[in-house]
Motif scaffolding. Sequence first.
Motif, PDB file in Angstrom:
ATOM      1  N   GLU A 281       0.948  -1.181  -0.027  1.00 18.27           N
ATOM      2  CA  GLU A 281       0.108   0.092  -0.198  1.00 18.27           C
ATOM      3  C   GLU A 281       0.939   1.173   0.012  1.00 18.27           C
ATOM      4  O   GLU A 281       1.844   1.245   0.824  1.00 18.27           O
ATOM      5  N   LEU A 282       0.478   2.176  -1.039  1.00 20.26           N
ATOM      6  CA  LEU A 282       1.518   3.483  -1.132  1.00 20.26           C
ATOM      7  C   LEU A 282       0.606   4.484  -1.299  1.00 20.26           C
ATOM      8  O   LEU A 282      -0.517   4.303  -1.852  1.00 20.26           O
ATOM      9  N   VAL A 283       1.002   5.651  -1.295  1.00 20.67           N
ATOM     10  CA  VAL A 283       0.422   7.061  -1.514  1.00 20.67           C
ATOM     11  C   VAL A 283       1.376   7.641  -2.545  1.00 20.67           C
ATOM     12  O   VAL A 283       2.581   7.909  -2.376  1.00 20.67           O
ATOM     13  N   GLY A 284       0.873   7.988  -3.873  1.00 18.44           N
ATOM     14  CA  GLY A 284       1.545   8.675  -4.700  1.00 18.44           C
ATOM     15  C   GLY A 284       0.813  10.351  -5.109  1.00 18.44           C
ATOM     16  O   GLY A 284      -0.237  10.387  -4.474  1.00 18.44           O
ATOM     17  N   LEU A 285       1.666  11.108  -5.558  1.00 19.48           N
ATOM     18  CA  LEU A 285       1.169  12.407  -5.673  1.00 19.48           C
ATOM     19  C   LEU A 285       1.224  12.529  -7.357  1.00 19.48           C
ATOM     20  O   LEU A 285       2.012  12.644  -7.942  1.00 19.48           O
ATOM     21  N   ARG A 286      -0.175  12.695  -7.659  1.00 18.82           N
ATOM     22  CA  ARG A 286      -0.398  13.029  -9.225  1.00 18.82           C
ATOM     23  C   ARG A 286      -0.010  14.361  -9.305  1.00 18.82           C
ATOM     24  O   ARG A 286      -0.462  15.577  -8.648  1.00 18.82           O
ATOM     25  N   PRO A 287       0.683  14.917 -10.324  1.00 19.45           N
ATOM     26  CA  PRO A 287       1.149  16.265 -10.712  1.00 19.45           C
ATOM     27  C   PRO A 287       0.194  16.980 -11.531  1.00 19.45           C
ATOM     28  O   PRO A 287       0.043  17.064 -12.759  1.00 19.45           O
ATOM     29  N   CYS A 288      -1.001  17.517 -10.772  1.00 21.31           N
ATOM     30  CA  CYS A 288      -1.847  18.345 -11.391  1.00 21.31           C
ATOM     31  C   CYS A 288      -1.618  19.776 -11.575  1.00 21.31           C
ATOM     32  O   CYS A 288      -0.638  20.207 -10.853  1.00 21.31           O
ATOM     33  N   ARG A 289      -2.316  20.198 -12.485  1.00 16.74           N
ATOM     34  CA  ARG A 289      -2.003  21.973 -12.735  1.00 16.74           C
ATOM     35  C   ARG A 289      -3.091  22.737 -13.140  1.00 16.74           C
ATOM     36  O   ARG A 289      -3.881  22.272 -14.309  1.00 16.74           O
ATOM     37  N   ARG A 290      -3.459  23.838 -12.547  1.00 21.73           N
ATOM     38  CA  ARG A 290      -4.432  24.538 -12.957  1.00 21.73           C
ATOM     39  C   ARG A 290      -4.092  25.457 -14.140  1.00 21.73           C
ATOM     40  O   ARG A 290      -2.867  25.928 -14.321  1.00 21.73           O
ATOM     41  N   GLY A 291      -4.842  25.146 -15.371  1.00 19.93           N
ATOM     42  CA  GLY A 291      -4.453  25.470 -16.785  1.00 19.93           C
ATOM     43  C   GLY A 291      -4.135  24.372 -17.522  1.00 19.93           C
ATOM     44  O   GLY A 291      -3.968  24.497 -18.891  1.00 19.93           O
ATOM     45  N   GLY A 292      -3.980  23.163 -16.873  1.00 15.78           N
ATOM     46  CA  GLY A 292      -3.672  21.985 -17.621  1.00 15.78           C
ATOM     47  C   GLY A 292      -2.299  21.870 -18.121  1.00 15.78           C
ATOM     48  O   GLY A 292      -1.165  22.387 -17.410  1.00 15.78           O
ATOM     49  N   VAL A 293      -1.926  20.865 -18.827  1.00 18.12           N
ATOM     50  CA  VAL A 293      -0.579  20.449 -19.119  1.00 18.12           C
ATOM     51  C   VAL A 293       0.106  21.583 -19.482  1.00 18.12           C
ATOM     52  O   VAL A 293      -0.277  22.439 -20.486  1.00 18.12           O
ATOM     53  N   ARG A 294       1.236  21.919 -19.124  1.00 18.11           N
ATOM     54  CA  ARG A 294       2.195  22.816 -19.570  1.00 18.11           C
ATOM     55  C   ARG A 294       3.326  22.099 -20.673  1.00 18.11           C
ATOM     56  O   ARG A 294       4.192  21.571 -20.395  1.00 18.11           O
ATOM     57  N   LEU A 295       3.006  22.527 -21.829  1.00 20.97           N
ATOM     58  CA  LEU A 295       3.837  21.918 -23.060  1.00 20.97           C
ATOM     59  C   LEU A 295       4.117  22.955 -23.961  1.00 20.97           C
ATOM     60  O   LEU A 295       3.275  23.203 -25.064  1.00 20.97           O
TER      61      LEU A 295
END
Length: 339
Positions: A281-295
């Motif tokens: 059992e593990l906890v991961g951090l999803r990299p979310c971003r206001r404004g969406g993916v920065r590319l």
Amino acid sequence: VIGAGIIGTTTAYRLKKRFPDLEISLVADLFSPNTTSDLAAGWWEPHLDPDTPAHLVEKWSIQTYNLLLSIWRSSPDQEIHDIANDLKQGISLTTGTCVDSSESDLNPSWSRQVINYAVHTQPTDMTRLGFSESASMFAYSFLSFTMEPRIVLPVFYRWLEKHGVQLQERKVLDLREVLRPEELVVNCTGLGAAELDGDTALYPISGHVVRAKISGLNHCLADNREETWAYLIPNRECTVLGSVDTKENWSTTVIHENTEKILKSCQAICPLVKEAEMVSELVGLRPCRRGGVRLHLETRPRGKVIHNYGHGGSGVTLSWGCAGEVVDILHQLLESQQI
């Protein structure tokens, strides 16, 4: 390329394939099996990335879907042919059934391009499968894949090293320390870009998941309704059960009460969970971003940087398409002799 999760690694691979004479380094403080990507079940479906424009999600995600389909069918194109057989060890074909309470979530733009996408509006079809009945109840299913980062990342690493790409295990504290006029930096650091480059639009959605051995389950099942949220995603060696998701939570500490909640919710759908052997059992951090993916490309006084981060819960899903976008940007730079 900074960042050695699924985003940075596929980016480095596609860059080296397209520009074999390019000198490339893959730099990160963590490599597999210790990246955030390693915690992911690897299920292909756009998820927890609400701000990225739908046409971009469709464009990037379908490139990944088609890649997985070609590898599974043993008909990969030349770009991936070298390692297709090894990647296949971490790729599985499966179908998924997802229940939701909002009709507006049905038929997203990407659904037109996947195989066997279907909408189910009869509650009895879902309750017979084990989903609890609710006043508003819809479901969809489609053919998809899992690509397990813990298996495929080492495959990419080996190819990169074999073809002269340097893998450097070190932490970059500030973009300014690696920017140079004669070089290009590709920033694939996920949540790390908050510290690395001061991006205040980034935020985590922590995901607490349980891995367990469940025999007889080969189908992805998900309940997207808030009150009964749960999913079961079969992987090669175990099934990923999830999840307790907490927005803006930076802690990766496992909370026992959340484990019990996950097991109870998943058991309601799949009684086999009761007898399952828990693996981890593990906890991961999803990299979310206001404004969406920065590319995009950014030109600074010290040099040029292409940003490629903020993929939320869709890292695997968007990875191949976003890596291709980076390749296109570099191609344009070289064509215009800007680098």
